[in-house]
Structures are given as structure tokens and as C-alpha cells.
Design an enzyme around this catalytic site. Structure first.
Site, PDB file in Angstrom:
ATOM      1  N   ASN A   1       0.846  -0.778  -0.086  1.00  0.00           N
ATOM      2  CA  ASN A   1      -0.163  -0.107   0.158  1.00  0.00           C
ATOM      3  C   ASN A   1       0.621   1.273  -0.086  1.00  0.00           C
ATOM      4  O   ASN A   1       0.765   2.270  -0.612  1.00  0.00           O
ATOM      5  CB  ASN A   1      -0.867   0.119   1.179  1.00  0.00           C
ATOM      6  CG  ASN A   1      -0.632   0.433   2.124  1.00  0.00           C
ATOM      7  OD1 ASN A   1       0.622  -0.388   2.692  1.00  0.00           O
ATOM      8  ND2 ASN A   1      -1.265   0.522   3.689  1.00  0.00           N
TER       9      ASN A   1
ATOM     10  N   GLU B   1       4.825  -3.908  12.352  1.00  0.00           N
ATOM     11  CA  GLU B   1       4.145  -2.622  12.426  1.00  0.00           C
ATOM     12  C   GLU B   1       2.745  -2.806  11.422  1.00  0.00           C
ATOM     13  O   GLU B   1       2.662  -3.731  10.488  1.00  0.00           O
ATOM     14  CB  GLU B   1       4.508  -1.320  11.310  1.00  0.00           C
ATOM     15  CG  GLU B   1       5.262  -0.647  11.705  1.00  0.00           C
ATOM     16  CD  GLU B   1       4.677   0.635  13.010  1.00  0.00           C
ATOM     17  OE1 GLU B   1       4.301   0.595  12.760  1.00  0.00           O
ATOM     18  OE2 GLU B   1       5.738   0.681  13.730  1.00  0.00           O
TER      19      GLU B   1
ATOM     20  N   CYS C   1      -3.266   1.235   6.965  1.00  0.00           N
ATOM     21  CA  CYS C   1      -3.182   0.821   8.231  1.00  0.00           C
ATOM     22  C   CYS C   1      -3.877   1.703   9.364  1.00  0.00           C
ATOM     23  O   CYS C   1      -4.728   1.360   9.823  1.00  0.00           O
ATOM     24  CB  CYS C   1      -2.020   0.512   8.229  1.00  0.00           C
ATOM     25  SG  CYS C   1      -0.941   1.785   8.550  1.00  0.00           S
TER      26      CYS C   1
ATOM     27  N   GLU D   1       8.151   3.025  14.502  1.00  0.00           N
ATOM     28  CA  GLU D   1       8.831   3.622  13.513  1.00  0.00           C
ATOM     29  C   GLU D   1       8.638   5.096  13.494  1.00  0.00           C
ATOM     30  O   GLU D   1       8.299   5.482  14.471  1.00  0.00           O
ATOM     31  CB  GLU D   1       8.452   3.115  11.935  1.00  0.00           C
ATOM     32  CG  GLU D   1       8.846   1.479  12.136  1.00  0.00           C
ATOM     33  CD  GLU D   1       8.642   1.306  10.620  1.00  0.00           C
ATOM     34  OE1 GLU D   1       7.384   1.045   9.787  1.00  0.00           O
ATOM     35  OE2 GLU D   1       9.160   0.119  10.368  1.00  0.00           O
TER      36      GLU D   1
HETATM   37  P1  NAP Z   1       0.976  -8.977   4.028  1.00  0.00           P
HETATM   38  O1  NAP Z   1       0.021 -10.193   3.297  1.00  0.00           O
HETATM   39  O2  NAP Z   1       1.267  -9.741   5.445  1.00  0.00           O
HETATM   40  O3  NAP Z   1       2.384  -9.264   3.327  1.00  0.00           O
HETATM   41  C1  NAP Z   1       2.765  -7.616   4.234  1.00  0.00           C
HETATM   42  C2  NAP Z   1       4.006  -8.867   2.986  1.00  0.00           C
HETATM   43  O4  NAP Z   1       4.711  -9.557   3.912  1.00  0.00           O
HETATM   44  C3  NAP Z   1       4.128  -8.536   2.006  1.00  0.00           C
HETATM   45  O5  NAP Z   1       5.695  -8.127   1.254  1.00  0.00           O
HETATM   46  C4  NAP Z   1       4.442  -9.597   1.187  1.00  0.00           C
HETATM   47  O6  NAP Z   1       4.549 -10.506   0.622  1.00  0.00           O
HETATM   48  C5  NAP Z   1       4.447 -10.353   2.975  1.00  0.00           C
HETATM   49  N1  NAP Z   1       3.983 -11.602   3.690  1.00  0.00           N
HETATM   50  C6  NAP Z   1       2.892 -12.742   3.069  1.00  0.00           C
HETATM   51  N2  NAP Z   1       3.050 -13.851   3.445  1.00  0.00           N
HETATM   52  C7  NAP Z   1       3.792 -13.923   4.435  1.00  0.00           C
HETATM   53  C8  NAP Z   1       5.308 -14.596   5.557  1.00  0.00           C
HETATM   54  N3  NAP Z   1       4.092 -15.971   5.918  1.00  0.00           N
HETATM   55  N4  NAP Z   1       5.964 -14.501   5.927  1.00  0.00           N
HETATM   56  C9  NAP Z   1       6.631 -13.340   5.151  1.00  0.00           C
HETATM   57  N5  NAP Z   1       6.184 -12.025   4.655  1.00  0.00           N
HETATM   58  C10 NAP Z   1       5.075 -12.315   4.076  1.00  0.00           C
HETATM   59  O7  NAP Z   1      -0.486  -7.747   4.286  1.00  0.00           O
HETATM   60  P2  NAP Z   1      -1.223  -7.457   2.975  1.00  0.00           P
HETATM   61  O8  NAP Z   1      -2.566  -7.948   3.149  1.00  0.00           O
HETATM   62  O9  NAP Z   1      -0.249  -7.390   2.476  1.00  0.00           O
HETATM   63  O10 NAP Z   1      -0.416  -5.969   3.631  1.00  0.00           O
HETATM   64  C11 NAP Z   1      -1.964  -5.280   4.709  1.00  0.00           C
HETATM   65  C12 NAP Z   1      -2.273  -5.287   5.995  1.00  0.00           C
HETATM   66  O11 NAP Z   1      -0.830  -4.718   6.340  1.00  0.00           O
HETATM   67  C13 NAP Z   1      -2.435  -4.302   6.385  1.00  0.00           C
HETATM   68  O12 NAP Z   1      -3.353  -5.542   7.447  1.00  0.00           O
HETATM   69  C14 NAP Z   1      -2.056  -3.402   6.998  1.00  0.00           C
HETATM   70  O13 NAP Z   1      -2.748  -2.477   7.696  1.00  0.00           O
HETATM   71  C15 NAP Z   1      -1.000  -3.484   7.271  1.00  0.00           C
HETATM   72  N6  NAP Z   1      -0.277  -2.295   7.158  1.00  0.00           N
HETATM   73  C16 NAP Z   1       0.253  -1.744   8.440  1.00  0.00           C
HETATM   74  C17 NAP Z   1       0.766  -0.338   8.248  1.00  0.00           C
HETATM   75  C18 NAP Z   1       1.178  -0.143   9.982  1.00  0.00           C
HETATM   76  O14 NAP Z   1       2.408   1.319   9.762  1.00  0.00           O
HETATM   77  N7  NAP Z   1       1.243  -0.340  10.726  1.00  0.00           N
HETATM   78  C19 NAP Z   1       1.048   0.154   7.757  1.00  0.00           C
HETATM   79  C20 NAP Z   1       0.916  -0.439   6.305  1.00  0.00           C
HETATM   80  C21 NAP Z   1      -0.084  -1.169   6.144  1.00  0.00           C
HETATM   81  P3  NAP Z   1       3.861 -10.879  -1.031  1.00  0.00           P
HETATM   82  O15 NAP Z   1       2.610  -9.455  -0.838  1.00  0.00           O
HETATM   83  O16 NAP Z   1       4.268 -10.692  -1.997  1.00  0.00           O
HETATM   84  O17 NAP Z   1       2.547 -11.578  -1.122  1.00  0.00           O
END
Ligand code: NAP
Length: 480
Positions: A151, A249, A283, A459
Site C-alpha cells: 500500500n 507494524e 493501516c 517507527e
Molecule cells: P501481508 O499479507 O501480511 O503482506 C505484507 C508483506 O509480507 C508482503 O511483502 C508479503 O509478500 C509478505 N508476506 C506474506 N506472507 C508472508 C509470510 N508468511 N512471511 C513473511 N512475509 C510474508 O499484508 P498485506 O495484506 O499485503 O498488507 C496489508 C496489511 O498491512 C494490513 O493489515 C495493514 O494494516 C498492514 N499495514 C500496517 C502498517 C503499519 O504501519 N502498521 C502500514 C501499512 C500496512 P507478498 O505481497 O509478496 O505476498
């Protein structure tokens, strides 16, 4: 089509060992923009090895030498902002103005940590016993693996790479496989700014394989992860075996609370901006709107009117305020949330469906819903969608209890002109980021992160530098 987007390992731009690639898709057109290297464990291991080799020289540099490279990186990002922003819009979908803001915020993050690295101070601590002297030294954690979602592909890596490098750590960065292109451009800035080979490496590919290598390889001393709470928990468990450092995060479900002394129309306009930025795929964006009964009607009318007027379209086109959602899966999940709410009696006041104006692309109408039962999915799951669920409240203690009734604790928004209310809410809400009359809070010098299941650590700010430093206690016994 452009050449393959490559990884950077030990200062060399490279493809996957088996030449495998993945097509990066433009969510506005559903077309492949560019193929990128799609690697696995072996390439990740090599990146870790070179990062480990680069560590002694990098940590021996003075913080001022490291700062010069980080500051130059920030300058190059600003110079190349327009080009990087276009790439970001193409791969992620956000409007160009938001993409430019992301690049500039990230450049500021590199510059801020360039300076903050100079303040990695230890302490002199008065002894309790004569003849002793005590002090603390700051020491870089070691090789850092940084994993980020799609994102904010540039910003979320900047919050890891900049403090890690400033602290004297070396890095292996892994972007989401669907949005690596803008980060490749940032790595070109790092290289052109004079970063020595191996100090920051970029790997792109299989999340499972790369995560396994990050977790099992003893040279990786810290994982810094931004993403879903579910994956964050898996990584946290994985770190236990080697007591690897981890920063998390994670997800959020931010309440936005409007008190009757605030101007409901003005707040509705700000709330719409905060909610629909990046299509609600943020997020910290507000996702539960508690509006006091006395101003609920005016707020609702203004929010619905503003949401209906938002201009949906390809983020590269002039005047577009809302781009497509990031992927088909996100759009399907959003539709599922709306169907669930409707089946439980909720009313859709604006939007509520995939836009029929576009033949291609993942466009969803900005949506406002009301009359929601407390157990509907929009209120219990992190929505990450362009949906504004409107709720009401009557008294401050009730709204604090409702707002805190979630496993998440990332951000919370309060609109009031009353100092006592603002203060009570800041103390009562369980959130790492409290926004009083401020719809968009993040800035490099202030700490960013969540309570409860929204994460671990902070962060940005000085805390964001500390996350990459160990504290060594040095005790000296002087000769009699
Ligand atoms: P996600 O599925 O957890 O993916 C995040 C990252 O982790 C991607 O690079 C993904 O790679 C990788 N990943 C996926 N499975 C993994 C595993 N088993 N082990 C290690 N890495 C793995 O999250 P998302 O759905 O893409 O992103 C949205 C989420 O991020 C939401 O929950 C949002 O709230 C959170 N977020 C939090 C913040 C904050 O600062 N707190 C900021 C932004 C977003 P691939 O995409 O290549 O599968």
C-alpha cells in the site's frame, strides 16, 4: 515492454538464478506493466551474506559519513520525484498527487534519519561505588531484513532502511512482490548517492522462501515487518528460536469520533479525505466513525455528499481523487463486507458497488453505510477498503469503551474543540497514534506504531532509530 526489473545484491543488479519473473499489474488497466525478477531462498541467502560482509566497514563509518549518503539519497529522490511517483501510481493505483506526497515524505524520512543517526548517544551513569565508572554505548543490531506491503511501497521501506543504515546496520529489503518497481527506483538513488556495495540489498520474490531464510539464517539479527497481524504473528513465533529482534507494524481499525462541539460539516470533509486516501487501504485510516447524536444528521449528509463527489479514475489522469483498489482480491473482499452488512440490515447511503463506469480496473465506488449491528464484519475485521461505516454515541465513557473494543490499537481520531474532552480521549483511547482534529498525522520526527495486536515497537522519531541499536553497558573499575 521495459527490461526486467532487477534485484540489487552486493552492488550488482541481477535476475533470479533461474530467470523466473513475475508480471507487475496496473490495477487501473489490469495490464502487465513490467516483468520483475522473482527469486527465492538462494538469492536471499547471498544477499544476507553480502550484507554481513559489508557490516564491519559500514558500522565503522562515522554517523556523519553515513548521513552524507542518506541526505544525498533524499536529494535524489526529490529530484526524481515525478518519475518515481508515476511508477508508483502505475503499480499501486493511487492518484499521482498521493504518489508524489509518498515520495517526498519518504525523502524527508531519509533526511531526518541522516541527522538523527548523529544523535545515537550513550550515557554516563553515576556510580554507586567509589572507583567505578559506568556508561552505555550504542551498537548497531546487525543485518536487518525489512519486509513491507503494497500500500505504501516506498514509505514503509524508508521507515526501515533509513534508520537501519543511519544506525550502522546493513539491510536486505523485500518489497511486496506486486509493487517492487518504485522501490527499485529508490535503490537506484541509494546507489547513485554512493552507498557502498552490499550495505543495502533488494530481493524480490517468494514471500515464504524469503521469510524462511530470514528466520533461519543466523546472520539476520533483526526482522522489521509491516503487514497484516496474521503474518506478523507468524514471524514473531519464527523469531523465537534465535531470539531475533523484531519490529512489527500491523493492522488497524481506527475509530474516528466526532463530538457535538465540532463543526460537523467541516469534520465530514476532513473525515472523507482521511478515509478515502489510497482507497481506504491505509493501516491508520479511520474505519469506524462514531458521531455524537446531536450532530449525526448534519455529519452524515455532508459526508455522503462529499463521498459522492469524489472523482474516481486512473490515478495518472488529472483531477482524479480516488484510484482503483489494489487488486481483484481486495475488491472482492470489499463487496463481501458490503453484502454481509446489508444482510444484517445496514443501509448503504453512497456507493456500495464496483463502479460500472470502467470496463477494466478494480474500481469501487466510495461507500458510506449506516445502521450497522456491532457484530458485522466491517466492524470486527480490519476492512482496508473505501467504506465509511457511520455509528452514533451519546456519552464519552461509552464511546471510549466502544472504540477500544477491538484487538487493534493503531490510530484513533477525535474531533472536538474542548480541551478537556481532547485530553480525556487522549488518555482513554488505546491507540499508538492519537489524532486530535488532524486527519493525516504521520511525520518523520514523531513516533508511529500500534498498541495491542497492531504491533510492537515504533517507527520514525528517535524511537525508530533506537529500534536498530543495542545498548551496551560498560562498567570500568579504576585503579586504586
Ligand atoms: P501481508 O499479507 O501480511 O503482506 C505484507 C508483506 O509480507 C508482503 O511483502 C508479503 O509478500 C509478505 N508476506 C506474506 N506472507 C508472508 C509470510 N508468511 N512471511 C513473511 N512475509 C510474508 O499484508 P498485506 O495484506 O499485503 O498488507 C496489508 C496489511 O498491512 C494490513 O493489515 C495493514 O494494516 C498492514 N499495514 C500496517 C502498517 C503499519 O504501519 N502498521 C502500514 C501499512 C500496512 P507478498 O505481497 O509478496 O505476498
Amino acid at each position: 515492454m521495459a527490461a526486467i526489473g532487477q534485484m540489487l545484491i552486493g552492488g550488482q543488479w541481477c535476475n533470479a538464478d533461474d530467470s523466473r519473473t513475475l508480471g507487475v499489474i496496473n490495477p487501473a488497466t489490469e495490464e502487465v506493466i513490467q516483468e520483475v525478477a522473482y527469486a527465492g531462498r538462494a538469492e536471499t541467502r547471498r544477499a544476507i551474506e553480502v550484507a554481513q560482509k559489508a557490516m564491519p566497514d559500514w558500522m565503522k563509518k562515522t554517523s556523519w559519513e553515513r548521513a552524507r549518503i542518506l541526505k544525498k539519497t533524499a536529494d535524489l529522490m526529490r529530484e526524481r520525484c515525478e518519475a518515481i511517483a508515476r511508477i508508483l501510481t502505475l503499480e499501486q493505483g493511487k492518484p499521482l498527487a498521493e504518489a508524489r506526497a509518498e515520495i517526498l515524505h519518504s525523502a524527508d524520512t531519509y533526511e531526518w534519519f541522516a541527522e538523527e543517526g548523529k544523535r545515537a548517544y550513550g550515557q554516563i551513569i553515576p556510580p554507586a561505588v567509589p572507583g567505578k565508572r559506568h556508561l552505555t554505548l550504542k551498537h548497531p543490531v546487525g543485518v536487518v531484513a525489512s519486509i513491507s506491503p503494497w500500500n505504501f511501497p516506498v514509505t514503509l521501506q524508508a521507515r526501515k532502511i533509513a534508520p537501519a543504515l543511519a544506525a550502522g546496520c546493513t539491510v536486505v529489503a523485500r518489497p511486496a512482490s506486486q509493487t517492487p518497481l518504485s522501490l527499485i527506483e529508490v535503490f537506484k538513488c541509494l546507489v547513485d548517492a554512493g552507498l557502498p556495495p552490499g550495505v543495502a540489498n533488494l530481493v524480490i520474490g517468494s514471500a515464504d522462501e524469503m521469510a524462511a531464510e530470514f528466520l533461519e539464517n543466523k546472520a539476520v539479527r533483526k526482522i522489521s515487518f509491516t503487514g497484516s497481524t496474521e503474518v506478523g504473528k507468524q514471524l514473531m513465533r519464527g523469531c523465537a528460536d534465535q531470539v531475533k529482534r523484531i519490529s512489527l507494524e500491523l493492522g488497524g481499525h481506527a475509530p474516528l469520533i466526532v463530538f457535538p462541539d465540532a463543526d460537523p460539516e467541516a469534520v465530514a470533509n476532513l473525515a472523507v479525505i482521511g478515509k478515502f486516501r489510497n482507497n481506504g487501504q491505509v493501516c491508520i485510516c479511520p474505519s469506524r466513525f462514531y458521531v455524537h447524536r446531536d450532530v449525526h444528521k448534519e455529519f452524515t449528509e455532508a459526508a455522503v455528499e462529499r463521498a459522492r463527489k469524489l472523482k474516481l479514475g486512473n490515478g495518472l489522469d488529472d483531477g482524479v481523487e480516488i484510484g482503483p483498489m489494489f487488486e481483484e482480491k481486495a475488491l472482492a473482499k470489499t463487496l463481501g463486507l458490503i453484502d454481509d452488512a446489508k444482510s444484517r440490515g445496514a443501509k448503504v447511503l453512497a456507493g456500495g458497488q464496483r463502479s460500472s463506469k470502467f470496463d477494466r480496473g478494480y474500481f469501487f465506488e466510495p461507500t458510506v453505510v449506516t445502521d450497522l449491528p456491532s457484530d458485522c464484519r466491517i466492524l470486527t475485521e480490519e476492512p482496508f477498503a473505501p467504506i465509511m461505516p457511520l455509528l452514533d454515541f451519546n456519552n464519552i465513557d461509552d464511546v471510549i469503551a466502544q472504540a477500544n473494543n477491538t484487538p487493534y490499537g493503531l490510530a484513533a481520531y477525535v474531533f472536538t474543540n474542548d480541551l478537556t474532552t481532547a485530553w480525556k480521549m487522549s488518555e482513554g483511547l488505546e491507540a499508538g497514534i492519537l489524532c486530535i482534529n488532524d486527519p493525516i498525522p504521520a511525520t518523520p520526527q514523531c513516533p508511529f506504531g500500534g498498541m495491542k495486536e497492531s504491533g510492537l515497537g515504533r517507527e520514525l522519531a528517535h524511537e525508530g532509530l533506537e529500534a536498530y541499536l543495542e545498548t551496551k553497558f560498560v562498567s570500568i573499575k579504576l585503579k586504586e
